[in-house]
Design an enzyme around this catalytic site. Structure first.
Site, short mmCIF file in Angstrom:
data_model
loop_
_atom_site.label_atom_id
_atom_site.label_comp_id
_atom_site.label_asym_id
_atom_site.label_seq_id
_atom_site.Cartn_x
_atom_site.Cartn_y
_atom_site.Cartn_z
N ASN A 136 0.87 -1.18 0.00
CA ASN A 136 0.00 0.00 0.00
C ASN A 136 0.91 1.23 0.00
O ASN A 136 1.50 1.56 1.02
CB ASN A 136 -0.89 -0.04 1.26
CG ASN A 136 -1.66 1.25 1.48
OD1 ASN A 136 -1.76 2.09 0.57
ND2 ASN A 136 -2.21 1.42 2.67
N SER B 18 3.30 -2.03 10.36
CA SER B 18 4.75 -2.07 10.63
C SER B 18 5.40 -3.40 10.24
O SER B 18 6.33 -3.85 10.91
CB SER B 18 5.05 -1.72 12.09
OG SER B 18 4.65 -0.37 12.36
N GLY C 48 2.31 2.27 10.76
CA GLY C 48 3.26 3.38 10.61
C GLY C 48 3.95 3.78 11.89
O GLY C 48 4.57 4.84 11.97
N HIS D 51 -9.56 1.28 4.78
CA HIS D 51 -8.29 1.43 5.50
C HIS D 51 -8.50 2.36 6.70
O HIS D 51 -9.28 3.31 6.62
CB HIS D 51 -7.22 1.99 4.56
CG HIS D 51 -5.86 1.96 5.17
ND1 HIS D 51 -5.44 2.90 6.07
CD2 HIS D 51 -4.84 1.09 5.04
CE1 HIS D 51 -4.20 2.60 6.46
NE2 HIS D 51 -3.81 1.51 5.84
N GLU E 12 -6.86 4.72 7.85
CA GLU E 12 -6.63 6.15 7.57
C GLU E 12 -7.86 6.77 6.90
O GLU E 12 -8.18 7.94 7.12
CB GLU E 12 -5.36 6.31 6.72
CG GLU E 12 -4.11 6.08 7.56
CD GLU E 12 -2.91 5.54 6.80
OE1 GLU E 12 -2.89 5.61 5.55
OE2 GLU E 12 -1.99 5.02 7.46
N GLU F 13 -5.45 -4.98 10.55
CA GLU F 13 -4.45 -3.96 10.78
C GLU F 13 -4.78 -3.21 12.08
O GLU F 13 -5.59 -2.26 12.06
CB GLU F 13 -4.44 -2.96 9.63
CG GLU F 13 -4.15 -3.58 8.28
CD GLU F 13 -3.58 -2.55 7.31
OE1 GLU F 13 -2.47 -2.77 6.82
OE2 GLU F 13 -4.23 -1.52 7.06
N LYS G 105 0.14 4.27 -0.21
CA LYS G 105 -0.48 5.48 0.38
C LYS G 105 -0.24 6.68 -0.53
O LYS G 105 -0.21 6.53 -1.74
CB LYS G 105 0.07 5.69 1.80
CG LYS G 105 -0.02 4.42 2.64
CD LYS G 105 0.16 4.65 4.10
CE LYS G 105 0.01 3.31 4.82
NZ LYS G 105 -0.03 3.43 6.27
P1 PGA Z 1 2.73 0.35 7.60
O1 PGA Z 1 1.27 0.53 6.99
O2 PGA Z 1 3.29 -0.95 7.03
O3 PGA Z 1 3.51 1.56 7.13
O4 PGA Z 1 2.60 0.28 9.08
C1 PGA Z 1 0.42 -0.56 6.78
C2 PGA Z 1 -0.88 -0.08 6.17
O5 PGA Z 1 -1.32 1.02 6.49
O6 PGA Z 1 -1.49 -0.79 5.34
#
Ligand code: PGA
Length: 260
Positions: free
Chosen positions: A12, A220, A179, A97, A99, A173, A14
């Site tokens: 992803n 992460s 993140g 997601h 976010e 997640e 982003k």
């Molecule tokens: P990250 O994000 O690996 O940077 O923690 C995962 C995601 O948001 O799908």
């Protein structure tokens, strides 16, 4: 332990990578990922890079996904992208997601509309679920994840693909792990999948389907911790954010996902 589900590792991106930057990254990804068999690979660039990335992936075994979409086919929705538009380019679409839920007002209801419209358009949804830190600390992980699955997939009818696979991917997640560099432990993530996610899927679609759906872990994930997740019996791959932006790191993660 033998796993029958083919693992999937999806990147992803982003809101990272211009077209020019994507053009630099993708050839390295193709060179490293294409020869890796036994695991499905996908990348989810921002909308503007989808078309040029699709051209670069042509003839490779890497699938393309989008990170979001609207649920309507077309209409006066300035700034939005429809499922039919995404389906012209992509196999997968990430839906719900955290976010999007946290910053763009997405709810279980809008997520549900998007999942249904993904099927109408012929896309495979990667439905994201996961609890916040506060919910986790209050012992509400199970409740939250079950609600997100049941409401997100309300009235969805799943039809197996020709090869018998189920066109649905769940990404577990935990919001506090995204993140932050603070991943869940493999064992804890596996417990959430076995105790809450697969049973919720079984209630909706029956046991056989629940056992065929791929459930990824996200939050992460990097090369140094990936195998901790892939070794878990209920986890079938990963949704990778930050670490998917570096070719070497993402390729290393995908290699760990290959079934023994
Ligand atoms: P990250 O994000 O690996 O940077 O923690 C995962 C995601 O948001 O799908």
């Amino acid at each position: 332990m033998e796993k029958k589900r083919i693992p999937l590792v999806a990147g992803n991106w982003k809101m990272y990578k211009t077209i020019a930057e994507a053009r630099q990254l993708v050839p390295d990804l193709v060179a490293g990922l294409d020869p890796i068999a036994g695991v499905e690979k996908a990348i989810c660039p921002p909308f503007t890079a989808l078309l040029p990335v699709k051209a670069l992936l042509e003839g490779s075994s890497i699938h393309l996904g989008a990170q979001n979409m609207h649920w309507e086919d077309s209409g006066a929705y300035t700034g939005e992208i429809s499922p039919r538009m995404v389906a012209e380019l992509c196999t997968y679409v990430i839906i719900g997601h955290s976010e999007r839920r946290a910053y763009f007002g997405e709810t279980d209801e809008t997520v549900n509309k998007k999942v249904k419209s993904a099927y109408t358009a012929g896309l495979i949804p990667i439905l994201c679920v996961g609890e916040t830190l506060q919910e986790n600390e209050a012992g509400k992980t199970g409740e939250v994840v079950e609600r997100q699955i049941k409401k997100g997939l309300l009235d969805v009818r799943l039809t197996p693909e020709k090869d018998g696979s189920i066109p649905l991917v769940i990404a577990y997640e935990p919001v506090w792990a995204i993140g932050t560099g603070r991943a869940a432990s493999g064992e804890d993530a596996n417990t959430v999948v076995s105790k809450y996610i697969r049973p919720s899927l079984a209630q909706l679609f029956g046991l056989a389907v629940a056992q065929s759906v791929r459930v990824l872990y996200g939050g992460s994930v990097k090369a140094s911790n990936a195998s901790e997740f892939f070794n878990q019996p209920e986890i079938d791959g990963a949704l990778v954010g930050g670490a998917s932006l570096k070719a070497d790191e993402f390729i290393a993660i995908v290699k760990y996902a290959v079934l023994p």
